[in-house]
Motif scaffolding. Structure first.
Motif, mmCIF file in Angstrom:
data_model
loop_
_atom_site.group_PDB
_atom_site.id
_atom_site.type_symbol
_atom_site.label_atom_id
_atom_site.label_comp_id
_atom_site.label_asym_id
_atom_site.label_seq_id
_atom_site.Cartn_x
_atom_site.Cartn_y
_atom_site.Cartn_z
ATOM 1 N N ARG A 1 81.431 28.069 -49.024
ATOM 2 C CA ARG A 1 82.657 27.540 -49.635
ATOM 3 C C ARG A 1 82.380 26.370 -50.575
ATOM 4 O O ARG A 1 83.121 26.136 -51.521
ATOM 5 C CB ARG A 1 83.620 27.115 -48.536
ATOM 6 N N TYR A 2 81.317 25.620 -50.306
ATOM 7 C CA TYR A 2 80.988 24.446 -51.119
ATOM 8 C C TYR A 2 79.559 24.522 -51.626
ATOM 9 O O TYR A 2 78.664 25.002 -50.934
ATOM 10 C CB TYR A 2 81.141 23.164 -50.298
ATOM 11 N N SER B 1 76.914 25.090 -48.625
ATOM 12 C CA SER B 1 77.320 24.962 -47.226
ATOM 13 C C SER B 1 77.062 26.310 -46.558
ATOM 14 O O SER B 1 77.019 27.351 -47.234
ATOM 15 C CB SER B 1 78.795 24.574 -47.131
ATOM 16 N N THR C 1 86.863 31.300 -53.626
ATOM 17 C CA THR C 1 86.536 32.046 -52.412
ATOM 18 C C THR C 1 85.025 31.940 -52.314
ATOM 19 O O THR C 1 84.349 31.706 -53.320
ATOM 20 C CB THR C 1 86.967 33.528 -52.493
ATOM 21 N N PRO C 2 84.462 32.078 -51.131
ATOM 22 C CA PRO C 2 83.006 31.923 -51.052
ATOM 23 C C PRO C 2 82.273 32.768 -52.088
ATOM 24 O O PRO C 2 82.518 33.960 -52.208
ATOM 25 C CB PRO C 2 82.686 32.362 -49.627
ATOM 26 N N GLU D 1 83.943 23.063 -54.981
ATOM 27 C CA GLU D 1 84.632 23.914 -54.012
ATOM 28 C C GLU D 1 84.861 25.272 -54.659
ATOM 29 O O GLU D 1 85.423 25.366 -55.760
ATOM 30 C CB GLU D 1 85.966 23.288 -53.617
ATOM 31 N N MET D 2 84.439 26.332 -53.990
ATOM 32 C CA MET D 2 84.590 27.676 -54.523
ATOM 33 C C MET D 2 85.997 28.200 -54.239
ATOM 34 O O MET D 2 86.573 27.905 -53.200
ATOM 35 C CB MET D 2 83.556 28.617 -53.902
ATOM 36 N N LEU E 1 80.259 17.826 -55.898
ATOM 37 C CA LEU E 1 80.648 18.800 -54.885
ATOM 38 C C LEU E 1 81.587 19.790 -55.547
ATOM 39 O O LEU E 1 82.607 19.408 -56.132
ATOM 40 C CB LEU E 1 81.345 18.109 -53.710
ATOM 41 N N PRO F 1 83.799 28.374 -59.109
ATOM 42 C CA PRO F 1 84.472 27.140 -58.711
ATOM 43 C C PRO F 1 85.996 27.233 -58.772
ATOM 44 O O PRO F 1 86.548 27.847 -59.666
ATOM 45 C CB PRO F 1 83.961 26.105 -59.701
ATOM 46 N N ARG F 2 86.633 26.640 -57.773
ATOM 47 C CA ARG F 2 88.072 26.409 -57.809
ATOM 48 C C ARG F 2 88.329 25.037 -58.388
ATOM 49 O O ARG F 2 89.208 24.839 -59.191
ATOM 50 C CB ARG F 2 88.673 26.523 -56.408
ATOM 51 N N ARG F 3 87.496 24.087 -57.969
ATOM 52 C CA ARG F 3 87.600 22.740 -58.527
ATOM 53 C C ARG F 3 86.281 22.015 -58.316
ATOM 54 O O ARG F 3 85.523 22.338 -57.413
ATOM 55 C CB ARG F 3 88.758 21.963 -57.934
ATOM 56 N N LEU G 1 84.696 18.458 -57.501
ATOM 57 C CA LEU G 1 85.002 17.166 -56.905
ATOM 58 C C LEU G 1 83.829 16.252 -57.175
ATOM 59 O O LEU G 1 82.705 16.580 -56.843
ATOM 60 C CB LEU G 1 85.221 17.310 -55.399
#
Length: 177
Positions: free
Chosen positions: A137-138, A133, A167-168, A164-165, A162, A172-174, A176
């Motif tokens: 962030r993604y 993105s 932080t940019p 999700e970071m 997908l 990865p945070r998670r 999806l």
């Protein structure tokens, strides 16, 4: 670009107005042992960023901050037999990795094939093309879930993933799906 040796190259994205990120076998390795390169089209010079001629490094993308994400089978327990007529049916796993634009600070970004990771699916996973993105962030990617067992790849189901970071550009945070 016409490599002095080798015969395969794919442009992956821009690192700067004069530098391309490319995947190929510019050092003469097998065409399926591609590496990631930075190629300056003004000077004609290229730098091998991954230098893993026995592994398949391709399908990369450039994050808005210049970090590079690419897929590789470097740590796969399955290694290609490039001489086999049916190499494309051999089992393989691939993960996303991230590195600086100069090839330093390589880190594994996903763990789809690690049974202790939250994103583990219980089947072999092969990741491919990716993109970020605009805010970093993604990251979106393509993954194939191999329904085969044993020594054959079979019925690979393609999915969009997908990520999700936290932080940019940090990782990865998670994941999806």
């Amino acid at each position: 670009i016409t490599p002095k040796v080798g015969n395969y190259i794919t442009a992956m994205g821009f690192l700067s107005p004069s530098d391309l990120l490319v995947a190929g076998n510019l050092d003469g390795q097998d065409e399926y042992g591609m590496d990631q390169y930075s190629y300056n089209f003004k000077t004609g010079q290229y730098v091998n960023l991954t230098n893993t001629p026995q592994d398949w490094d391709e399908d990369s993308c450039v994050a808005p901050n210049g970090k590079i994400v690419w897929m590789t089978n470097t740590h796969s327990r399955y290694k290609f037999n490039f001489n086999a007529a049916d190499w494309n049916k051999q089992p393989v796993t691939r993960e996303y990795y991230m590195m600086d634009r100069d090839g330093r600070n390589k880190v594994e970004l996903t763990y789809f094939n690690n049974s202790s990771a939250p994103e583990y699916l219980g089947h072999r996973v092969l990741v491919a093309a990716c993109g970020f993105s605009p805010d970093g962030r993604y990251m979106v990617g393509t993954m194939g879930v191999d329904q085969g067992t044993g020594d054959r790849r079979q019925d690979v189901e393609l999915k969009v993933v997908l990520i999700e970071m936290a932080t940019p550009f940090s990782g990865p945070r998670r994941v999806l799906q």
